[in-house]
Scaffold this active site. Sequence first.
Site, PDB file in Angstrom:
ATOM      1  N   ASP A 198       0.849  -1.208  -0.120  1.00  0.00           N
ATOM      2  CA  ASP A 198       0.119   0.131  -0.096  1.00  0.00           C
ATOM      3  C   ASP A 198       0.885   1.251   0.037  1.00  0.00           C
ATOM      4  OD1 ASP A 198      -2.207   1.475   0.163  1.00  0.00           O
ATOM      5  OD2 ASP A 198      -2.308   1.413   2.311  1.00  0.00           O
ATOM      6  N   GLU A 199       0.435   1.921  -0.985  1.00  0.00           N
ATOM      7  CA  GLU A 199       1.040   3.645  -0.924  1.00  0.00           C
ATOM      8  C   GLU A 199       2.497   3.650  -0.726  1.00  0.00           C
ATOM      9  OE1 GLU A 199      -2.754   5.737   1.078  1.00  0.00           O
ATOM     10  OE2 GLU A 199      -1.150   5.141   2.532  1.00  0.00           O
TER      11      GLU A 199
END
Length: 397
Positions: A198-199
Amino acid sequence: MLDDARNYQSKETVLKWLDLMARFKLNKFHFHLTDDEGWRIEIAGLPELTTIGAVRGHSAKPGVRLQPAYGSGPDPRDPAGSGHYTRADYLEILRYAAARHIEVIPEIEMPGHARAAVQAMESRYHRLKNAGNRDAARYLLNDLEDRSDYLSAQYFKDNVINPGLESSYTFIEHVVREMAALHREAGVPLKTIHMGGDELANGAWEKSPASEAWKRKHGLESSADLWDYFYERVDAIVRKHGMFTSGWEELAARKTRLDGASKLIPNPRFTRNGFTAYVWNNTVGLEDLAYRLANSGYDIVLTPVTRMYFDMAHNANPEEHGVNWGAYVELDTVYDFIPFDIMKDAPDAARAGKDRLTDYGKRRVRGIQANLFAETARDPARIDYLVMPRMAALAER
């Protein structure tokens, strides 16, 4: 999904929610055990992960503990900022869940959202190096010469595992092996492990000598290629221990550009690897990302922020608990969610140009999941308020 990294939740709280999940016939418990602000699971052989990575507070010198976050304050004894599950705690949670027909899916965040692990392993490196240990860098996760300029979603500039270090893969191998061993000991073998994804902040790795050398060595042209290489290695580690790889949607996506703007597309490289992508991002412009991934051959779990994030406030009343960066999520927001047609109620203009879920894609949808990230959940009562009765609405779906 319960986030224990941002604010630690006690074993008793976890067992309570397993009971409630069983009552509503929810059968998967996604256990978000690590993030920038905390590492919450004891790993044999790497005590720094919990002695440093599971403790937040002030210190007179660096490398002792993590900085305060989310209201944990300066005291390292704060129960929301500091804490972890011992091996015995985790075994009890696994057996408790199995007795209620619930599968526990642990998450180890990487390569971004990994500051707790990065800081703990750097502290380990300096301690052993100062003691003259030649193997000090065995589990080091960051390139000490990295001058990359990036800023994560939570404003960290030092929270990324470096894929150009063989020690990063040594660390991942060790953690995956220990997690698999814990599940075997509990009598509930691990089928999949959620490996984050994620991210990752734009700019990470770009000025890392280790990453640049790694790209040259392996004939990689860009950071996107380096990402693919990283998750090829991660997937090989997971498969070696008899599991398949799960992760957030970025695991199945490829960053590219269209008309000068960043764009996520299904990554053709991993469609045959058996990844399961947990797709949270259905924000404006990406409403159909989950469907595009499913249609391209990825198994997906639908966990859209505008429908299934229970850390979101119910509404805009300033007295309401929760956050609102993604949406407001009322009870009917959850109940009215139509998994196979997420934009059914959207105006025609918003639906224009968006992919629909094909019959092939429908077979790739493994289920739906609600998430509770715990930035604002410092005590069990706050979790109660945020989750109920929205969890009952989820069960009805």
